[in-house]
Design an enzyme around this catalytic site. Sequence first.
Site, PDB file in Angstrom:
ATOM      1  N   CYS A  85       0.845  -1.198   0.000  1.00  0.00           N
ATOM      2  CA  CYS A  85       0.000   0.000   0.000  1.00  0.00           C
ATOM      3  C   CYS A  85       0.882   1.251   0.000  1.00  0.00           C
ATOM      4  O   CYS A  85       1.607   1.491  -0.953  1.00  0.00           O
ATOM      5  CB  CYS A  85      -0.989  -0.037   1.165  1.00  0.00           C
ATOM      6  SG  CYS A  85      -2.351   1.162   0.988  1.00  0.00           S
ATOM      7  N   HIS A 210      -3.768  -4.671  -0.269  1.00  0.00           N
ATOM      8  CA  HIS A 210      -3.318  -5.307   0.965  1.00  0.00           C
ATOM      9  C   HIS A 210      -3.405  -6.822   0.806  1.00  0.00           C
ATOM     10  O   HIS A 210      -4.497  -7.386   0.929  1.00  0.00           O
ATOM     11  CB  HIS A 210      -4.192  -4.862   2.141  1.00  0.00           C
ATOM     12  CG  HIS A 210      -4.004  -3.440   2.531  1.00  0.00           C
ATOM     13  ND1 HIS A 210      -3.079  -3.039   3.470  1.00  0.00           N
ATOM     14  CD2 HIS A 210      -4.610  -2.302   2.106  1.00  0.00           C
ATOM     15  CE1 HIS A 210      -3.127  -1.733   3.617  1.00  0.00           C
ATOM     16  NE2 HIS A 210      -4.041  -1.258   2.792  1.00  0.00           N
ATOM     17  N   GLU A 212      -2.575  -9.077   2.814  1.00  0.00           N
ATOM     18  CA  GLU A 212      -2.989  -9.700   4.077  1.00  0.00           C
ATOM     19  C   GLU A 212      -4.493  -9.646   4.281  1.00  0.00           C
ATOM     20  O   GLU A 212      -5.027 -10.308   5.176  1.00  0.00           O
ATOM     21  CB  GLU A 212      -2.264  -9.031   5.253  1.00  0.00           C
ATOM     22  CG  GLU A 212      -2.778  -7.662   5.655  1.00  0.00           C
ATOM     23  CD  GLU A 212      -2.289  -6.511   4.786  1.00  0.00           C
ATOM     24  OE1 GLU A 212      -2.559  -5.348   5.142  1.00  0.00           O
ATOM     25  OE2 GLU A 212      -1.628  -6.771   3.747  1.00  0.00           O
TER      26      GLU A 212
END
Length: 232
Positions: A85, A210, A212
């Site tokens: 990001c 992102h 994750e």
Amino acid sequence: MSVRQTTADVVVVDYGLGNLRSVTRGLERAGANVSLSEDPAEFDAADGIVLPGVGAFSEGMDNAGPFREALVEQAEAGKPLFGICLGMQMLLTTSEEADHEGQGDAEGLDLIPGKNVRFSRDQTVPHMGWNELDVTRDHPLVEGVDSVGSKTPRADGTGGSVDGEHAYFVHSYYAVPDDESATVATTDYGTDFASIVANDAGNVFGTQFHPEKSGETGLRILRNYVDYCLDH
């Protein structure tokens, strides 16, 4: 006979910005041994470095100031450096984000030549939510990604869009690399922008989304990163 290392030691840079907990958990799920660090001296022993980040570019670069020299040295020495990001945007040369505040362009790490620009005023910002990835070239970070909820790849066997429910974005600026070859994947949000980038050597790369928070595709990308750290 030497024993092959099976777990990558990854340092997540703690410079005061970023969702460190979710990034750490994602990397651990991907098989990494993760440590948070505010000490650039710890980069030497790591197999890889992750630069996360959420927030303003100028603040990110200011906070990361004490890490700047070490990050550049490690990257130029070939160590895998993964920006996520804001962390991806910081890999580029400049950002016009500060210019919108009357401060002129802010300087980044200049590890991937290019500039971060704002979405047009016609677009709702931030670009937030799920969107598709169109993988445009090979890179270890996206190995196997086309097979995760993918649409039909190109006739030459490359590319293909990942099902949009696998890449999660929150950003108002996007990267424009100087060299198109630095773009590994693109995403359409009114314009096609670089959502995954990498340097010429291949060891410095970033995702605008992102991983994750991006389901199985994100986990695959994190696993690819961990594998890359072990192999390099």
